[in-house]
Write an enzyme that holds these catalytic residues in place. Structure first.
Site, PDB file in Angstrom:
ATOM      1  N   CYS A  86       0.836  -1.202   0.000  1.00  0.00           N
ATOM      2  CA  CYS A  86       0.000   0.000   0.000  1.00  0.00           C
ATOM      3  C   CYS A  86       0.880   1.265   0.000  1.00  0.00           C
ATOM      4  O   CYS A  86       1.533   1.559  -0.986  1.00  0.00           O
ATOM      5  CB  CYS A  86      -0.976  -0.025   1.168  1.00  0.00           C
ATOM      6  SG  CYS A  86      -2.368   1.112   0.962  1.00  0.00           S
ATOM      7  N   HIS A 176      -3.761  -4.910   0.693  1.00  0.00           N
ATOM      8  CA  HIS A 176      -3.204  -5.367   1.978  1.00  0.00           C
ATOM      9  C   HIS A 176      -3.258  -6.886   2.047  1.00  0.00           C
ATOM     10  O   HIS A 176      -4.304  -7.467   2.371  1.00  0.00           O
ATOM     11  CB  HIS A 176      -3.991  -4.763   3.149  1.00  0.00           C
ATOM     12  CG  HIS A 176      -3.698  -3.326   3.387  1.00  0.00           C
ATOM     13  ND1 HIS A 176      -2.660  -2.904   4.198  1.00  0.00           N
ATOM     14  CD2 HIS A 176      -4.285  -2.206   2.902  1.00  0.00           C
ATOM     15  CE1 HIS A 176      -2.633  -1.572   4.216  1.00  0.00           C
ATOM     16  NE2 HIS A 176      -3.602  -1.129   3.437  1.00  0.00           N
ATOM     17  N   GLU A 178      -1.922  -8.703   4.296  1.00  0.00           N
ATOM     18  CA  GLU A 178      -1.833  -9.168   5.681  1.00  0.00           C
ATOM     19  C   GLU A 178      -3.186  -9.379   6.342  1.00  0.00           C
ATOM     20  O   GLU A 178      -3.279 -10.048   7.384  1.00  0.00           O
ATOM     21  CB  GLU A 178      -0.991  -8.198   6.524  1.00  0.00           C
ATOM     22  CG  GLU A 178      -1.622  -6.831   6.755  1.00  0.00           C
ATOM     23  CD  GLU A 178      -1.305  -5.810   5.675  1.00  0.00           C
ATOM     24  OE1 GLU A 178      -1.225  -4.612   5.994  1.00  0.00           O
ATOM     25  OE2 GLU A 178      -1.145  -6.214   4.503  1.00  0.00           O
TER      26      GLU A 178
END
EC number: 6.3.5.2
Length: 520
Positions: A86, A176, A178
């Site tokens: 990002c 993202h 994660e």
């Protein structure tokens, strides 16, 4: 300073994203050690850790702002693999010759990625022409990529959603990976760590234990250590680890501040004296603590009073022992993360009671914090490695300030006793229902309001009790536990019938996003 980092380490440069710790979770889930370092000190961290790979986090900042965060140039000059996420992608592009612009269509939430060419990061995962769900959260976007990069995947609103320069082992994504809303994100991170950086997943609790013991011995030498033992999992694991390292040089001190759960101090003392060969002192300092807390309403003031009195108590006990050079405590990695304010927010005050910033100079003691690089679930794994029983390791976490912050408003002895009884009944019902291990943390809160109720033939004017239960893995994020109404009705009925001073019970359904803390 890190004392237990293995040689194969991933450095995560934190630009202030609220989900940076989730990147660390994903890396550690691959069996690889990593550390989060704020961008301001990332160059020092890079030289100290000598990482095998670097991940650049997201951020609430804009790369277009003056003095916006940047990655240290040494990272790009080093030749190590780099993965930008990002904001990490955007600063990576700007620093390497690309371009970022604002004013385009913002993208927050679920999006779909179309794979346009093969990439080493996709190995065994994605193929050309496939489509995959990801999670976006950006306003600015990359509009020109640096020399050497190519586009490997796009989304409708991010033409450079996934770019790569395999020759230099540089990879960057606008989404993202994660978060759980990117279903294949953890696998992408695992591919980066294992297949791109070539790091083997051999970071184990056994290896951590050996390094930690060695580091403690080196730090302490032949000096004396006192350890703050609360009876919780964190302090207990820390105490056993320190004891393994220095043996009789350690004295554990359980400070009973009058804010513990029902029979907690008695049970902790009994357990450690019967099962572990630790020198344990039980110090009843409840009058001192409750005297200073009487009537105090502000939660941060409560924390600071409790933290100060803890330190004063340890000072007094150290003097009685003839002095001590080190203070051991169970500070965890989330404590460290949340105690550093990356963006000027309130996080610097969140963990003030853990003293993660150091001790007062007058104490003339150094901290021994062997768990400060571990998440909560990793501490439990280490506890098993040290031989603690599962029944103890699975205990719900209990905060340092104890019931003081579960009693919002002024603290009085009467209110603490009411809360202590309600909390004990609530946990008893959870255990009877077989729910204790399914819940990460559960507790009662005595709200600072009183309501009119009718009990029997009379009116009452008594306190409202809130019940809370959350599920979590590492304590960084949490969601409320979904009880059925039969359980809540049973628990509420018992509390109202058996605890004089409570005439109403409510259930709190607040979730905990990253970087926040409430009633803990």
């Amino acid at each position: 300073m890190t004392q237990t980092a293995p040689s194969d380490t991933v450095l995560i440069v934190d630009f202030g994203s609220q989900v940076t710790q989730l990147i660390a979770r994903r890396v550690r889930e691959t069996g690889v050690y990593c550390e989060i370092i704020p961008f301001q000190s990332a160059e020092e961290g890079f030289h100290r850790l000598k990482p095998r790979a670097v991940i650049l986090s997201g951020s609430p900042a804009s790369t277009l702002d003056d003095n916006s965060p940047r990655a240290p140039q040494v990272i790009f000059d080093s030749g190590v693999p780099v993965f930008g996420i990002c904001y990490g992608q955007q600063t990576m592009c700007m620093q390497l010759g690309g371009k970022v612009e604002g004013g385009h269509h913002r993208e927050f939430g679920r999006a779909f990625l179309d794979v346009e060419q093969n990439c080493p990061l996709f190995d065994g995962l994605w193929s050309v022409g496939s489509r995959h769900q990801v999670w976006m959260s950006h306003g600015d976007r990359v509009t020109a990529i640096p020399p050497g990069f190519s586009v490997v995947a796009t989304s409708p609103n991010a033409p450079y959603a996934f770019i790569a320069d395999p020759a230099r082992k540089y990879y960057a994504v606008q989404f993202h990976p994660e978060v759980v809303h990117t279903p294949d994100g953890a696998k992408l991170i695992a591919n980066f760590v294992h297949k791109i950086a070539g790091i083997h997943g051999d970071w184990t609790m056994s290896a951590y234990r050996a390094r930690a013991v060695e580091a403690i011995r080196k730090q302490v030498g032949d000096k004396r250590v006192i350890c703050a033992l609360s009876g919780g999992v964190d302090s207990s694991v820390a105490a056993l680890l320190i004891h393994e390292a220095v043996g009789d040089q350690l004295t554990c001190i359980l400070v009973d501040h009058g804010l513990m759960r029902k029979d907690e101090a008695k049970n902790v003392v009994a357990m450690f004296q019967e099962h572990y060969n630790l020198h344990l002192l039980h110090v009843d300092a409840s009058e001192k603590f409750l005297g200073e807390l009487e009537g105090v309403s502000d939660p941060e003031t409560k924390r600071k009073i409790i933290g100060r009195l803890f330190i004063e108590t340890f000072e007094d006990e150290a003097k009685k022992l003839g002095g001590a050079d080190f203070l051991g405590q169970g500070t965890l990695y989330p404590d460290v993360i949340e105690s550093v304010s990356f963006t000027g927010g309130p996080s610097v005050t969140i963990k003030s009671h853990h003293n993660v910033g150091g001790l007062p100079e007058r104490m003339n003691m150094q901290l021994v914090e062997p768990l400060r690089e571990l998440f909560k679930d990793e501490v439990r794994a280490l506890g098993r490695e040290l031989g603690l029983p599962d029944s103890f390791i699975g205990r719900h976490p209990f905060p340092g300030p104890g019931l003081a912050i579960r009693c919002p408003g002024g603290v009085t002895r009467e209110k603490l006793e009411i809360l202590r009884e309600a909390d004990a009944i609530y946990l008893d019902e959870i255990r009877k229902a077989g729910l204790y291990d399914a819940i990460w943390q559960a507790f009662a809160v005595l709200l600072p309001v009183q309501t009119v109720g009718v009990m029997g033939d009379g009116r009452t004017y008594e306190f409202v009790c809130a019940l809370r239960a959350v599920t979590s893995v590492d304590g960084m994020t949490a969601d409320f536990y979904h009880y059925d109404m039969e359980f809540l009705g049973r628990a509420a009925t018992r509390i109202i019938n058996e605890v004089r001073g409570i005439n109403r019970v409510v259930y709190d359904v607040t979730s905990k996003p990253p970087g926040t803390i409430e009633w803990e």
